[in-house]
Design an enzyme around this catalytic site. Sequence first.
Site, mmCIF file in Angstrom:
data_model
loop_
_atom_site.group_PDB
_atom_site.id
_atom_site.type_symbol
_atom_site.label_atom_id
_atom_site.label_comp_id
_atom_site.label_asym_id
_atom_site.label_seq_id
_atom_site.Cartn_x
_atom_site.Cartn_y
_atom_site.Cartn_z
ATOM 1 N N ASP A 145 0.821 -1.222 0.000
ATOM 2 C CA ASP A 145 0.000 0.000 0.000
ATOM 3 C C ASP A 145 0.853 1.269 0.000
ATOM 4 O OD1 ASP A 145 -2.536 1.336 0.104
ATOM 5 O OD2 ASP A 145 -2.243 1.698 2.234
ATOM 6 N N GLN B 263 -5.611 -2.016 -6.699
ATOM 7 C CA GLN B 263 -6.150 -1.073 -5.721
ATOM 8 C C GLN B 263 -6.829 0.082 -6.443
ATOM 9 O OE1 GLN B 263 -3.708 1.875 -3.187
ATOM 10 N NE2 GLN B 263 -4.167 0.245 -1.724
ATOM 11 N N SER C 263 -7.015 5.342 -0.118
ATOM 12 C CA SER C 263 -7.302 4.013 -0.652
ATOM 13 C C SER C 263 -8.763 3.667 -0.410
ATOM 14 C CB SER C 263 -6.410 2.968 0.011
ATOM 15 O OG SER C 263 -5.049 3.256 -0.184
#
Length: 287
Positions: A206, A280, A230
Amino acid sequence: MTNPADRLVDLLDLEQIEVNIFRGRSPQESLQRVFGGQVAGQALVAAGRTTDGERPVHSLHAYFLRPGRPGVPIVYQVERVRDGRSFTTRRVTAVQQGRTIFNLTASFHLSEEGPFEHQLPARDVPDPESLPTVTEEVRKHLGALPEQLERMARRQPFDIRYVDRLRWNPDEVKGAEPRSAVWMRAVGPLGDDPLVHTCALTYASDMTLLDAVRIPVEPLWGARNFDMASLDHAMWFHRPFRADEWFLYDQESPIATGGRGLARGRIYDLEGRLLVSVVQEGLFRAL
């Protein structure tokens, strides 16, 4: 000073407070929200702690529902959805101050031999040891790190080295493709528990992925014109690995529209074996 890799292992070592309930620390940081990779990594630890430990994680799908508050513990509630002959499924809900901030579903698969194998090859990139660290690159450009960045660099659990040169002004951004690649590895040993390495890499996944969305729009370092967060995160784990050994994170963004940007990444080891696939979506809003 404690090694940042040791701090990461400690961060992933959850306290079990009931059969299916765990509590994780959330360090007091200067960030506005808890780092999403931390929550995903801790949630995966909670899921893994409720299995027999003999089935590696093969996939996870997660949603970031609310921003977490730094310095406030996070409680992870695990639902044992299924224990089959080959697959185990767990659903994890992360709760902070009575509110759900994150959901994760993880699947574990008993290793088996398949009838065939294939993969997309890794692209040809420089060796990680030949590239400067992010800190070295920023210092070279700025002369010295701002105090806040200096503190963050000292606490960074991963060594990150950008394959493509960093761009520092809008003119350098023009014409840039929405693609980025970095070499990464933990800054110290993480022990021998495979679950720790999987959760550490989940944490790392991430850190830079949404960079690919921003590259055609603004420099990655310096003042930002966009706030980003996110929205969801999915990973597929293909082969065993160690997060304290070099891995190449090749990232690209196929589309950004409607205030959302999609990014996907492939993670390879030094031998070019595909280890993990990641997707993502992030929310982008002008400041």
